[in-house]
Motif scaffolding. Structure first.
Motif, PDB file in Angstrom:
ATOM      1  N   ALA A 133       0.933  -1.270  -0.068  1.00 52.25           N
ATOM      2  CA  ALA A 133       0.040  -0.031   0.015  1.00 52.25           C
ATOM      3  C   ALA A 133       0.879   1.296  -0.058  1.00 52.25           C
ATOM      4  CB  ALA A 133      -0.747  -0.027   1.209  1.00 52.25           C
ATOM      5  N   LEU A 134       2.086   1.221   0.711  1.00 52.16           N
ATOM      6  CA  LEU A 134       2.926   2.537   0.756  1.00 52.16           C
ATOM      7  C   LEU A 134       3.509   2.594  -0.645  1.00 52.16           C
ATOM      8  CD1 LEU A 134       4.722   1.955   4.140  1.00 52.16           C
ATOM      9  CD2 LEU A 134       2.888   3.768   3.684  1.00 52.16           C
ATOM     10  N   LYS A 135       3.689   1.623  -1.293  1.00 48.56           N
ATOM     11  CA  LYS A 135       4.344   1.777  -2.601  1.00 48.56           C
ATOM     12  C   LYS A 135       3.530   1.691  -3.711  1.00 48.56           C
ATOM     13  CE  LYS A 135       8.454   1.512  -0.974  1.00 48.56           C
ATOM     14  NZ  LYS A 135       9.207   2.805  -0.935  1.00 48.56           N
ATOM     15  N   GLY A 136       2.171   1.819  -3.406  1.00 54.39           N
ATOM     16  CA  GLY A 136       0.913   2.039  -4.383  1.00 54.39           C
ATOM     17  C   GLY A 136       0.896   0.971  -5.515  1.00 54.39           C
ATOM     18  N   ARG A 137       1.481  -0.416  -4.997  1.00 54.02           N
ATOM     19  CA  ARG A 137       1.304  -1.700  -5.920  1.00 54.02           C
ATOM     20  C   ARG A 137      -0.130  -2.110  -5.923  1.00 54.02           C
ATOM     21  NH1 ARG A 137       6.548  -4.593  -4.061  1.00 54.02           N
ATOM     22  NH2 ARG A 137       5.773  -6.238  -5.286  1.00 54.02           N
ATOM     23  N   ILE A 138      -1.009  -1.472  -6.686  1.00 51.58           N
ATOM     24  CA  ILE A 138      -2.362  -1.967  -6.514  1.00 51.58           C
ATOM     25  C   ILE A 138      -2.830  -3.161  -6.807  1.00 51.58           C
ATOM     26  CG2 ILE A 138      -4.674  -1.038  -7.207  1.00 51.58           C
ATOM     27  CD1 ILE A 138      -3.230   1.203  -5.833  1.00 51.58           C
ATOM     28  N   GLU A 139      -2.326  -3.682  -7.891  1.00 55.41           N
ATOM     29  CA  GLU A 139      -2.860  -4.969  -8.539  1.00 55.41           C
ATOM     30  C   GLU A 139      -2.290  -6.198  -7.239  1.00 55.41           C
ATOM     31  OE1 GLU A 139      -5.172  -5.678 -10.613  1.00 55.41           O
ATOM     32  OE2 GLU A 139      -5.357  -3.780 -10.561  1.00 55.41           O
ATOM     33  N   ASP A 140      -1.197  -6.016  -6.948  1.00 51.02           N
ATOM     34  CA  ASP A 140      -0.397  -6.951  -5.895  1.00 51.02           C
ATOM     35  C   ASP A 140      -1.364  -6.680  -4.716  1.00 51.02           C
ATOM     36  OD1 ASP A 140       1.768  -7.773  -7.514  1.00 51.02           O
ATOM     37  OD2 ASP A 140       2.925  -6.028  -6.771  1.00 51.02           O
ATOM     38  N   ILE A 141      -1.980  -5.562  -4.254  1.00 47.04           N
ATOM     39  CA  ILE A 141      -2.695  -5.636  -3.080  1.00 47.04           C
ATOM     40  C   ILE A 141      -4.054  -6.305  -3.199  1.00 47.04           C
ATOM     41  CG2 ILE A 141      -3.926  -4.066  -1.439  1.00 47.04           C
ATOM     42  CD1 ILE A 141      -2.124  -1.900  -2.227  1.00 47.04           C
ATOM     43  N   ARG A 142      -4.581  -6.360  -4.739  1.00 47.78           N
ATOM     44  CA  ARG A 142      -5.913  -6.785  -4.806  1.00 47.78           C
ATOM     45  C   ARG A 142      -5.480  -8.417  -4.640  1.00 47.78           C
ATOM     46  NH1 ARG A 142      -9.516  -4.399  -8.263  1.00 47.78           N
ATOM     47  NH2 ARG A 142      -7.849  -3.246  -9.421  1.00 47.78           N
ATOM     48  N   ARG A 163      -8.714 -12.837   2.518  1.00 48.97           N
ATOM     49  CA  ARG A 163     -10.013 -12.807   2.939  1.00 48.97           C
ATOM     50  C   ARG A 163     -10.835 -13.302   1.721  1.00 48.97           C
ATOM     51  NH1 ARG A 163     -12.185  -7.719   6.393  1.00 48.97           N
ATOM     52  NH2 ARG A 163     -13.822  -9.391   6.634  1.00 48.97           N
ATOM     53  N   PRO A 164     -10.607 -14.474   1.190  1.00 57.30           N
ATOM     54  CA  PRO A 164     -11.570 -15.047  -0.032  1.00 57.30           C
ATOM     55  C   PRO A 164     -12.907 -14.895  -0.046  1.00 57.30           C
ATOM     56  CG  PRO A 164     -10.610 -16.941   1.644  1.00 57.30           C
ATOM     57  CD  PRO A 164     -10.213 -15.551   2.148  1.00 57.30           C
ATOM     58  N   GLU A 165     -13.776 -14.609   1.184  1.00 56.91           N
ATOM     59  CA  GLU A 165     -15.070 -14.500   1.176  1.00 56.91           C
ATOM     60  C   GLU A 165     -15.571 -13.055   0.629  1.00 56.91           C
ATOM     61  OE1 GLU A 165     -13.686 -12.422   5.017  1.00 56.91           O
ATOM     62  OE2 GLU A 165     -13.009 -14.409   3.903  1.00 56.91           O
ATOM     63  N   ARG A 166     -14.582 -12.266   0.400  1.00 59.26           N
ATOM     64  CA  ARG A 166     -14.666 -10.952  -0.237  1.00 59.26           C
ATOM     65  C   ARG A 166     -14.129 -10.520  -1.575  1.00 59.26           C
ATOM     66  NH1 ARG A 166     -16.408  -6.862   3.040  1.00 59.26           N
ATOM     67  NH2 ARG A 166     -15.326  -5.205   1.993  1.00 59.26           N
ATOM     68  N   ALA A 167     -13.703 -11.834  -2.077  1.00 57.03           N
ATOM     69  CA  ALA A 167     -12.882 -11.865  -3.571  1.00 57.03           C
ATOM     70  C   ALA A 167     -13.705 -11.168  -4.605  1.00 57.03           C
ATOM     71  CB  ALA A 167     -12.832 -13.494  -3.777  1.00 57.03           C
ATOM     72  N   GLU A 168     -15.019 -11.278  -4.635  1.00 54.38           N
ATOM     73  CA  GLU A 168     -15.806 -10.453  -5.539  1.00 54.38           C
ATOM     74  C   GLU A 168     -15.855  -9.141  -5.271  1.00 54.38           C
ATOM     75  OE1 GLU A 168     -17.997 -10.258  -9.090  1.00 54.38           O
ATOM     76  OE2 GLU A 168     -17.145 -11.936  -7.853  1.00 54.38           O
ATOM     77  N   VAL A 169     -15.936  -8.521  -4.087  1.00 55.25           N
ATOM     78  CA  VAL A 169     -15.665  -7.108  -3.882  1.00 55.25           C
ATOM     79  C   VAL A 169     -14.465  -6.526  -4.091  1.00 55.25           C
ATOM     80  CG1 VAL A 169     -15.473  -5.119  -1.989  1.00 55.25           C
ATOM     81  CG2 VAL A 169     -16.990  -7.410  -1.818  1.00 55.25           C
ATOM     82  N   TYR A 170     -13.269  -7.275  -3.789  1.00 51.35           N
ATOM     83  CA  TYR A 170     -11.903  -6.913  -4.388  1.00 51.35           C
ATOM     84  C   TYR A 170     -11.759  -6.822  -6.028  1.00 51.35           C
ATOM     85  CZ  TYR A 170     -10.858  -7.518   0.447  1.00 51.35           C
ATOM     86  OH  TYR A 170     -10.846  -7.492   1.812  1.00 51.35           O
ATOM     87  N   ARG A 171     -12.313  -7.908  -6.526  1.00 51.13           N
ATOM     88  CA  ARG A 171     -12.419  -8.149  -8.180  1.00 51.13           C
ATOM     89  C   ARG A 171     -13.216  -6.877  -8.865  1.00 51.13           C
ATOM     90  NH1 ARG A 171     -15.030 -12.609  -8.415  1.00 51.13           N
ATOM     91  NH2 ARG A 171     -12.976 -13.819  -8.073  1.00 51.13           N
ATOM     92  N   ASN A 172     -14.047  -6.320  -8.444  1.00 48.93           N
ATOM     93  CA  ASN A 172     -14.709  -5.323  -8.935  1.00 48.93           C
ATOM     94  C   ASN A 172     -14.511  -3.910  -8.193  1.00 48.93           C
ATOM     95  OD1 ASN A 172     -16.368  -7.144 -10.491  1.00 48.93           O
ATOM     96  ND2 ASN A 172     -17.529  -7.568  -8.681  1.00 48.93           N
ATOM     97  N   ALA A 173     -13.442  -3.987  -7.521  1.00 43.55           N
ATOM     98  CA  ALA A 173     -13.105  -2.594  -6.761  1.00 43.55           C
ATOM     99  C   ALA A 173     -11.916  -1.715  -7.664  1.00 43.55           C
ATOM    100  CB  ALA A 173     -12.273  -2.882  -5.568  1.00 43.55           C
ATOM    101  N   ARG A 174     -12.076  -0.587  -7.491  1.00 47.12           N
ATOM    102  CA  ARG A 174     -11.085   0.195  -8.261  1.00 47.12           C
ATOM    103  C   ARG A 174     -10.326   0.983  -6.959  1.00 47.12           C
ATOM    104  NH1 ARG A 174     -10.988   6.046  -8.496  1.00 47.12           N
ATOM    105  NH2 ARG A 174     -13.413   5.990  -8.220  1.00 47.12           N
ATOM    106  N   LEU A 175      -9.144   0.608  -6.857  1.00 46.07           N
ATOM    107  CA  LEU A 175      -8.278   0.603  -5.650  1.00 46.07           C
ATOM    108  C   LEU A 175      -7.542   1.825  -5.776  1.00 46.07           C
ATOM    109  CD1 LEU A 175      -8.694  -2.466  -5.665  1.00 46.07           C
ATOM    110  CD2 LEU A 175      -6.626  -2.746  -4.561  1.00 46.07           C
ATOM    111  N   VAL A 176      -7.836   2.669  -4.515  1.00 48.88           N
ATOM    112  CA  VAL A 176      -6.918   4.232  -4.680  1.00 48.88           C
ATOM    113  C   VAL A 176      -6.117   4.390  -3.326  1.00 48.88           C
ATOM    114  CG1 VAL A 176      -7.233   6.645  -4.678  1.00 48.88           C
ATOM    115  CG2 VAL A 176      -8.698   5.224  -6.087  1.00 48.88           C
TER     116      VAL A 176
END
Length: 451
Positions: A208-217, A224-237
């Motif tokens: 997060a500190l380095k802004g590596r968005i796809e790696d965070i996703r 947290r695999p139960e929230r996989a769908e949330v992360y898949r459709n998320a725009r990470l800022v």
């Protein structure tokens, strides 16, 4: 119209259930710190075999134990700055390679006092990375409600088990194969190092500190695999805190200076006690009339009890929501147990007081590691833990040396028990002087999710 829901990365990690990946990462850190604990404590079992052949005075024998801690001090002080800039994963693997290579070199080339100590210093450079950075790593993944307990299973269990293994190898294998067997077994960390290259992920908060968005996703989805769908459709800022140019100076700014200095003092005294006692416990117990096997077994006993004490201390800290008062209680009781050896003697007394010293004094150190990691922001956290252990290693280096010198001067262990017992009580007073457990500011890293 699209609604936006902000999801704080810090909260996503803190509110997670302990899942499969959490457990797997805990096993990896425990295995890594097992070799750290094993290597840290095995010089205590070398003294018996080399003191005579190498013509060592007690002070030199003390330095035999302390030499690896000199390297540890340097590694612990420098690694945090590196890890906060290049990542936890790369720095951990680098430290493990250094430890493994020089552990293997010790039985091959460490045939004199000078060469043994030189190799121990070089090994310590890697060891200085493993424990503090593993503590930082595991704390950045630990769910909030079980933070101390999870961290203890992920770090302290391995370290205590490694110290116990060093004692068992010292008791059962060194009489058959000599002191070098300690290091042949320690070099088994090489296969672990190779394996971790393929399966150790980077810390989410560092990403997060380095802004590596796809790696965070990807990693959040695994955590947290139960929230996989949330992360898949998320725009990470990610708007995380900036990396500090001088993280050591950040620890000493007015807002955190008192906490930093108090933690450093407690760490110095704690590690002085731990290494002063564990480095000499086999030798001291033989002087108190214990057999060779029993004397070497006291080192293993301290390590076994240390993990039990760390778990109890961490559990109470989690229940109370604060580590400060529990830490103070543990060090005070540990100091009293060591002081009891001044006035009492006998096999049962030796067992009970040694077990209590491991339970309280070393057990508290495990929780101090977690307390430090959770007292500072992510962008200086690795530096904070590293500096705490680096300053503490001054105490660890002095402990065996001072204890050895005291025995040379006094021809007995009583001054050692007085010094170590009082130092533990002063550590309790120091940590109790903090008004409350400090709370780090929350990282600003967020996930913007389209609803």
């Amino acid at each position: 119209m699209t609604d936006h829901v902000n999801i704080d990365v810090n909260e996503e990690l803190a509110e997670a259930k302990v899942g499969r990946l959490h457990k797997w990462l805990g096993v990896m850190m425990a295995t890594l710190t097992l070799f750290d604990g094993y290597d840290t404590f095995n010089p205590a079992y070398v003294i018996h075999y080399v003191a005579g052949p190498w013509g060592l005075a007690p002070g030199q024998a003390g330095f035999l134990v302390s030499s690896g801690l000199v390297g540890f001090l340097i590694g612990a002080g420098v690694h945090g700055i590196v890890a906060d800039r290049v990542g936890r994963r790369a720095t951990l693997l680098g430290g493990l390679w250094i430890t493994s290579v020089f552990t293997l070199a010790t039985p091959l080339f460490g045939d004199s006092f000078v060469m043994f100590c030189t190799l121990r210093v070089l090994t310590g450079l890697g060891l200085g990375v493993l424990l503090p950075l593993a503590t930082t790593y595991i704390n950045e993944l630990a769910p909030r409600r079980v933070a101390n307990t999870f961290s203890l299973w992920g770090v302290a269990f391995g370290w205590a088990l490694g110290g116990t293994m060093a004692g068992l190898v010292g008791v059962f294998l060194t009489p058959l194969f000599g002191w070098k067997v300690l290091y042949w077994i320690g070099s088994l960390s090489i296969p672990l190092t190779i394996a971790l290259h393929f399966c150790l992920p980077e810390s989410v908060k560092f990403l997060a500190l380095k802004g590596r968005i796809e790696d965070i996703r990807a990693l959040l989805t695994r955590l947290r695999p139960e929230r996989a769908e949330v992360y898949r459709n998320a725009r990470l800022v990610v708007t995380g805190a900036a990396t500090q140019r001088n993280p050591v100076a950040a620890l000493l700014r007015p807002q955190t200076r008192r906490t930093t200095l108090t933690i450093w003092l407690a760490a110095f005294l704690s590690l002085f006690c731990i290494f002063g006692l564990t480095g000499w416990i086999p030798t001291v117990m033989m002087k108190r009339g214990e057999t060779f096997a029993a004397s070497f077994g006291f080192g293993a006993l301290m390590q076994i009890m240390s993990f039990a004490g760390g778990l109890a201390c961490g559990y109470l800290a989690d229940r109370r929501g604060s580590s400060r008062s529990v830490l103070a209680t543990w060090w005070a009781l540990g100091g009293l147990s060591v002081l009891s050896l001044v006035f009492l003697d006998g096999h049962v007394v030796n067992i009970v007081c040694t077990a209590a010293a491991g339970f309280f004094v070393i057990g508290a150190q495990y929780v101090l590691n977690n307390f430090t990691a959770r007292s500072f922001d992510t962008n200086v956290r690795a530096t904070a833990v590293g500096m705490m252990l680096s300053v503490g290693r001054f105490g660890a280096i002095l402990g065996p040396f001072v204890v050895g010198t005291l025995q040379q001067v006094s021809a007995g262990p009583m001054p050692m028990f007085v010094l170590i017992g009082c130092a533990s009580i002063v550590a309790a007073i120091a940590i109790a002087s903090l008004a409350a457990r400090p709370a780090p500011t929350r990282e600003a890293a967020v996930l913007h999710v389209h609803g």
